[in-house]
Structure formats: C-alpha cells, structure tokens
Design a protein around this motif. Structure first.
Motif, PDB file in Angstrom:
ATOM      1  N   ILE A   6       0.853  -1.182   0.000  1.00  0.00           N
ATOM      2  CA  ILE A   6       0.000   0.000   0.000  1.00  0.00           C
ATOM      3  C   ILE A   6       0.888   1.230   0.000  1.00  0.00           C
ATOM      4  CG2 ILE A   6      -1.742   1.283   1.273  1.00  0.00           C
ATOM      5  CD1 ILE A   6      -2.875  -1.379   2.128  1.00  0.00           C
ATOM      6  N   GLY A   7       0.678   2.078  -1.005  1.00  0.00           N
ATOM      7  CA  GLY A   7       1.494   3.265  -1.177  1.00  0.00           C
ATOM      8  C   GLY A   7       2.506   3.037  -2.282  1.00  0.00           C
ATOM      9  N   GLY A   8       3.395   3.970  -2.444  1.00  0.00           N
ATOM     10  CA  GLY A   8       4.417   3.847  -3.470  1.00  0.00           C
ATOM     11  C   GLY A   8       4.129   4.720  -4.667  1.00  0.00           C
ATOM     12  N   ASN A   9       4.899   4.525  -5.700  1.00  0.00           N
ATOM     13  CA  ASN A   9       4.773   5.311  -6.929  1.00  0.00           C
ATOM     14  C   ASN A   9       4.017   4.518  -7.982  1.00  0.00           C
ATOM     15  OD1 ASN A   9       6.398   7.386  -5.866  1.00  0.00           O
ATOM     16  ND2 ASN A   9       8.218   6.173  -6.318  1.00  0.00           N
ATOM     17  N   GLU A  10       3.167   5.214  -8.730  1.00  0.00           N
ATOM     18  CA  GLU A  10       2.341   4.555  -9.737  1.00  0.00           C
ATOM     19  C   GLU A  10       3.168   3.860 -10.803  1.00  0.00           C
ATOM     20  OE1 GLU A  10      -1.114   6.561 -11.390  1.00  0.00           O
ATOM     21  OE2 GLU A  10      -0.843   8.060  -9.816  1.00  0.00           O
ATOM     22  N   MET A  59      -5.784   6.140   4.280  1.00  0.00           N
ATOM     23  CA  MET A  59      -5.531   4.844   3.647  1.00  0.00           C
ATOM     24  C   MET A  59      -4.706   3.939   4.562  1.00  0.00           C
ATOM     25  SD  MET A  59      -4.127   4.476  -0.174  1.00  0.00           S
ATOM     26  CE  MET A  59      -3.958   2.941  -1.020  1.00  0.00           C
ATOM     27  N   MET A  60      -3.754   4.519   5.269  1.00  0.00           N
ATOM     28  CA  MET A  60      -2.930   3.758   6.193  1.00  0.00           C
ATOM     29  C   MET A  60      -3.771   3.213   7.347  1.00  0.00           C
ATOM     30  SD  MET A  60       0.707   4.742   7.976  1.00  0.00           S
ATOM     31  CE  MET A  60       0.129   6.314   8.530  1.00  0.00           C
ATOM     32  N   LEU A  61      -4.669   4.039   7.879  1.00  0.00           N
ATOM     33  CA  LEU A  61      -5.526   3.590   8.973  1.00  0.00           C
ATOM     34  C   LEU A  61      -6.451   2.456   8.551  1.00  0.00           C
ATOM     35  CD1 LEU A  61      -6.510   6.908  10.774  1.00  0.00           C
ATOM     36  CD2 LEU A  61      -5.091   5.065  11.645  1.00  0.00           C
ATOM     37  N   SER A  62      -7.072   2.590   7.391  1.00  0.00           N
ATOM     38  CA  SER A  62      -7.988   1.532   6.951  1.00  0.00           C
ATOM     39  C   SER A  62      -7.238   0.231   6.680  1.00  0.00           C
ATOM     40  CB  SER A  62      -8.777   1.975   5.721  1.00  0.00           C
ATOM     41  OG  SER A  62      -7.936   2.156   4.626  1.00  0.00           O
ATOM     42  N   ALA A  63      -6.039   0.329   6.139  1.00  0.00           N
ATOM     43  CA  ALA A  63      -5.246  -0.881   5.865  1.00  0.00           C
ATOM     44  C   ALA A  63      -4.798  -1.558   7.153  1.00  0.00           C
ATOM     45  CB  ALA A  63      -4.041  -0.528   5.015  1.00  0.00           C
ATOM     46  N   THR A  64      -4.348  -0.783   8.133  1.00  0.00           N
ATOM     47  CA  THR A  64      -3.911  -1.386   9.390  1.00  0.00           C
ATOM     48  C   THR A  64      -5.078  -1.977  10.168  1.00  0.00           C
ATOM     49  OG1 THR A  64      -3.944   0.790  10.434  1.00  0.00           O
ATOM     50  CG2 THR A  64      -1.824  -0.013   9.663  1.00  0.00           C
ATOM     51  N   GLN A  65      -6.237  -1.349  10.096  1.00  0.00           N
ATOM     52  CA  GLN A  65      -7.415  -1.917  10.756  1.00  0.00           C
ATOM     53  C   GLN A  65      -7.802  -3.247  10.127  1.00  0.00           C
ATOM     54  OE1 GLN A  65     -10.348   1.138  10.402  1.00  0.00           O
ATOM     55  NE2 GLN A  65      -9.629   2.261  12.201  1.00  0.00           N
ATOM     56  N   GLU A  66      -7.775  -3.295   8.819  1.00  0.00           N
ATOM     57  CA  GLU A  66      -8.108  -4.534   8.114  1.00  0.00           C
ATOM     58  C   GLU A  66      -7.079  -5.621   8.414  1.00  0.00           C
ATOM     59  OE1 GLU A  66     -10.843  -6.594   5.890  1.00  0.00           O
ATOM     60  OE2 GLU A  66     -10.963  -4.568   6.668  1.00  0.00           O
TER      61      GLU A  66
END
Length: 96
Positions: A6-10, A59-66
């Motif tokens: 999650i994250g990074g360059n396109e 986005m970081m919060l939703s990913a860590t929660q999941e």
C-alpha cells in the motif's frame, strides 16, 4: 505466499510485483491510490507492506485496521524505493 503493498509510486507498480516474485511471494497486489473498496480487496495476505512516506493517513488507517482484524503482519517502510522493498523482503525471507 502473497503480499499486499500500500502506497508507493504509480510507475513502479509492476517493478514492486516483480521484486516480490523474486523473493518468493507469488501473488502481489499493489495499491498506490486510495480506493473505496480497499478493505474488500486486501484479503488475508501473508504480509502487508506500508510505504508510509507516500500513503495518505486515511488509507494507512484503513489498511492497518483490516490487517489487525485478519491477523496479518504489517511492515512499515518509510521510503518507497526499490532498494527499501528489497531489503525488507530479504530480511523477512532470512527470518523464515
């Protein structure tokens, strides 16, 4: 084994996936932009990698929660470079 980034360059999405395959992660999903259905698409990988420098806080919060809900280990990397990803995966493969 599978990994979600999650994250990074396109422009680096395919390169990230190729590096993961080189370290034994057959399936690699890369999410660089915020997606409304991110929670549904993450699933239960063997490792979740967060590039904290290039990902939004939401986005970081939703990913860590999941990840927490599905008991998935999370690795946080500040830089979204190829070298940083390679070092992380090398350390993870050495500890297995």
């Amino acid at each position: 084994m599978s990994v979600v980034i999650i994250g990074g360059n396109e422009r680096m999405e395919t390169r990230y996936a190729d590096i993961c395959k080189a370290y034994g992660y057959d399936k690699a999903k890369v999410f660089v932009k915020e997606n409304s259905s991110l929670k549904k698409k993450v699933g239960t990988p063997d490792l979740l990698i967060l590039f904290t420098n290039t990902v939004s806080h939401k986005m970081m919060l939703s990913a860590t929660q999941e990840a927490k809900r599905n008991s998935v280990p999370v690795a946080r990397v500040h830089s979204s470079s190829v070298v940083a990803l390679s070092q992380l995966l090398a350390e993870r493969s050495a500890s297995l």
